[in-house]
Enzyme design. Structure first.
Site, PDB file in Angstrom:
ATOM      1  N   TYR A  29      13.376   3.037   0.052  1.00 48.21           N
ATOM      2  CA  TYR A  29      11.789   3.742  -0.654  1.00 48.21           C
ATOM      3  C   TYR A  29      11.788   3.906  -2.453  1.00 48.21           C
ATOM      4  O   TYR A  29      11.267   3.511  -3.212  1.00 48.21           O
ATOM      5  CB  TYR A  29      11.509   5.305  -0.749  1.00 48.21           C
ATOM      6  CG  TYR A  29      10.558   6.257  -0.895  1.00 48.21           C
ATOM      7  CD1 TYR A  29       8.931   5.947  -0.289  1.00 48.21           C
ATOM      8  CD2 TYR A  29      10.551   7.127  -1.218  1.00 48.21           C
ATOM      9  CE1 TYR A  29       7.788   6.448  -0.259  1.00 48.21           C
ATOM     10  CE2 TYR A  29       9.963   7.924  -2.181  1.00 48.21           C
ATOM     11  CZ  TYR A  29       8.719   7.402  -1.423  1.00 48.21           C
ATOM     12  OH  TYR A  29       6.732   8.718  -1.959  1.00 48.21           O
TER      13      TYR A  29
ATOM     14  N   ASN B  95      -2.739   4.293  -4.032  1.00 49.19           N
ATOM     15  CA  ASN B  95      -1.636   5.149  -3.652  1.00 49.19           C
ATOM     16  C   ASN B  95      -0.731   5.119  -2.338  1.00 49.19           C
ATOM     17  O   ASN B  95       0.300   5.388  -2.082  1.00 49.19           O
ATOM     18  CB  ASN B  95      -2.558   5.883  -3.514  1.00 49.19           C
ATOM     19  CG  ASN B  95      -1.981   7.030  -2.924  1.00 49.19           C
ATOM     20  OD1 ASN B  95      -1.689   7.620  -3.688  1.00 49.19           O
ATOM     21  ND2 ASN B  95      -2.850   7.636  -1.940  1.00 49.19           N
TER      22      ASN B  95
ATOM     23  N   GLY C 136      -5.256   3.576  -0.062  1.00 44.35           N
ATOM     24  CA  GLY C 136      -4.698   4.301   0.999  1.00 44.35           C
ATOM     25  C   GLY C 136      -5.622   5.990   0.525  1.00 44.35           C
ATOM     26  O   GLY C 136      -4.826   7.001  -0.621  1.00 44.35           O
TER      27      GLY C 136
ATOM     28  N   ARG D 187      -5.935  10.119   3.892  1.00 42.35           N
ATOM     29  CA  ARG D 187      -5.517  11.383   3.230  1.00 42.35           C
ATOM     30  C   ARG D 187      -4.598  11.747   2.669  1.00 42.35           C
ATOM     31  O   ARG D 187      -4.496  11.054   2.071  1.00 42.35           O
ATOM     32  CB  ARG D 187      -3.894  11.082   5.330  1.00 42.35           C
ATOM     33  CG  ARG D 187      -4.625  11.071   5.929  1.00 42.35           C
ATOM     34  CD  ARG D 187      -3.807  10.336   7.209  1.00 42.35           C
ATOM     35  NE  ARG D 187      -3.023  10.001   7.436  1.00 42.35           N
ATOM     36  CZ  ARG D 187      -1.667   9.173   7.617  1.00 42.35           C
ATOM     37  NH1 ARG D 187      -1.236  10.382   7.378  1.00 42.35           N
ATOM     38  NH2 ARG D 187      -0.581   8.560   7.170  1.00 42.35           N
TER      39      ARG D 187
ATOM     40  N   SER E  68       6.768   7.821  -7.603  1.00 41.78           N
ATOM     41  CA  SER E  68       7.253   8.984  -6.878  1.00 41.78           C
ATOM     42  C   SER E  68       8.865   9.610  -7.675  1.00 41.78           C
ATOM     43  O   SER E  68       9.524   8.190  -8.123  1.00 41.78           O
ATOM     44  CB  SER E  68       8.163   8.445  -5.533  1.00 41.78           C
ATOM     45  OG  SER E  68       9.094   9.335  -5.092  1.00 41.78           O
TER      46      SER E  68
ATOM     47  N   ASP F 232      -3.543  -3.921   6.227  1.00 44.05           N
ATOM     48  CA  ASP F 232      -3.050  -3.405   5.770  1.00 44.05           C
ATOM     49  C   ASP F 232      -2.136  -3.922   4.521  1.00 44.05           C
ATOM     50  O   ASP F 232      -2.571  -5.276   4.416  1.00 44.05           O
ATOM     51  CB  ASP F 232      -1.359  -4.160   7.013  1.00 44.05           C
ATOM     52  CG  ASP F 232      -0.261  -3.481   6.662  1.00 44.05           C
ATOM     53  OD1 ASP F 232       0.545  -3.256   5.610  1.00 44.05           O
ATOM     54  OD2 ASP F 232       0.473  -4.038   8.050  1.00 44.05           O
TER      55      ASP F 232
END
Ligand code: NDP
Length: 244
Positions: free
Chosen positions: A155, A90, A13, A16, A142, A64
């Site tokens: 999440y 990531n 990842g 971006r 996170s 994916d």
């Protein structure tokens, strides 16, 4: 086949946001770069050009992470031929909703991508790394996975799962000279957070601002490059004090 003598970093990842900043920072630190995206080849090619401008080799892979066979097909032979010195996991998605309204699809897609993706990617790269008896692994979790966040049951579960997985993996692979750590960002300015209500969130952050992708990349680079290393199996928050 490359004749490069540089170390190699694989960033899952990297097209971006935080991943892009990690790619560029690790290129500046001297790594050749392999990075992945799901489908955004236009953004990925721009990042690839930036890496090449820094003077490092760069390859882009597109698949994916939720698809086990796609991950194996894209990476298995490659990482066996040239084993990454550093792997940064990531990639991740969020599909927020209050739990009471959360659909099965919102639950499944976030867990399949963020958590199953960890198995698919890390299971593909870990054997060659064990064989080489060296390496750095950094998992991006996170703050939501540490303290929970309303509207993010899916999440938060996926990121808490990543923290547990990384800690257990750290115990398994330490004696093969592989370091595993987690970097846990708070609220970082990227596409993922562009629609968040800043006025409601800023009062919760002691530093009173969102973080930048470069501030996350900085600690990832430290964990991937530091020679005097005794940090292992740890969760390092980059959150402006959101979780203390
Ligand atoms: P972005 O949405 O900006 O970028 C996500 C990256 O992951 C892109 O490279 C994207 O590829 C890739 N990706 C997403 N889904 C898949 C998939 N199914 N298969 C393969 N690649 C995929 O995310 P951020 O930079 O904001 O976040 C990066 C990480 O940091 C995530 O894990 C996120 O959960 C975590 N994080 C972010 C925070 C924030 O405030 N932004 C806070 C805390 C954690 P493509 O470009 O092709 O779509």
């Amino acid at each position: 086949m490359t004749g490069s003598k540089n170390k190699l970093a694989l960033i899952i990842g990297g097209s971006r946001g935080i991943g892009r900043a990690i790619v560029l920072r690790l290129a500046q630190e001297g790594f050749d770069i392999w990075f992945t995206c799901r489908s955004n080849m236009e953004a990925a090619q721009k990042v690839q050009a930036e890496v090449e401008k820094i003077g490092r080799e760069c390859r882009v892979f597109s698949f994916d992470i939720a698809d086990y066979n796609a991950v194996k097909l894209a990476l298995e032979k490659q990482v066996d031929t040239r084993v990454p010195d550093a792997v940064v996991y990531n990639a991740g998605i969020s599909k927020d909703n209050l739990f009471v309204f959360m659909t099965r699809e919102e639950w499944d897609s976030v867990l399949h991508t963020n958590l199953d993706g960890f198995y698919h990617v890390m299971h593909t790269v870990i054997f060659p790394m064990l064989r080489e008896k060296r390496g750095r692994i950094v998992i991006i979790a996170s703050t939501s996975g540490e303290i929970g966040q309303a509207g993010q049951v899916n999440y938060s579960a996926s990121k808490a799962g990543l923290i547990g997985a990384a800690k257990a993996l750290a115990r398994e692979v330490a004696r093969k000279n592989i370091f595993v750590n987690v970097v846990s960002p708070g609220v970082i300015e990227t596409e993922m957070t562009k629609d968040l209500p800043k006025d409601k969130i800023l009062p919760l952050i002691p530093l009173q601002r969102f973080g930048s992708a470069d501030e996350v990349a900085s600690i990832v680079a430290f964990l991937c490059t530091e020679k005097h290393m005794y940090i292992h199996g740890q969760v390092i928050g980059v959150n402006g004090g959101l979780a203390i």
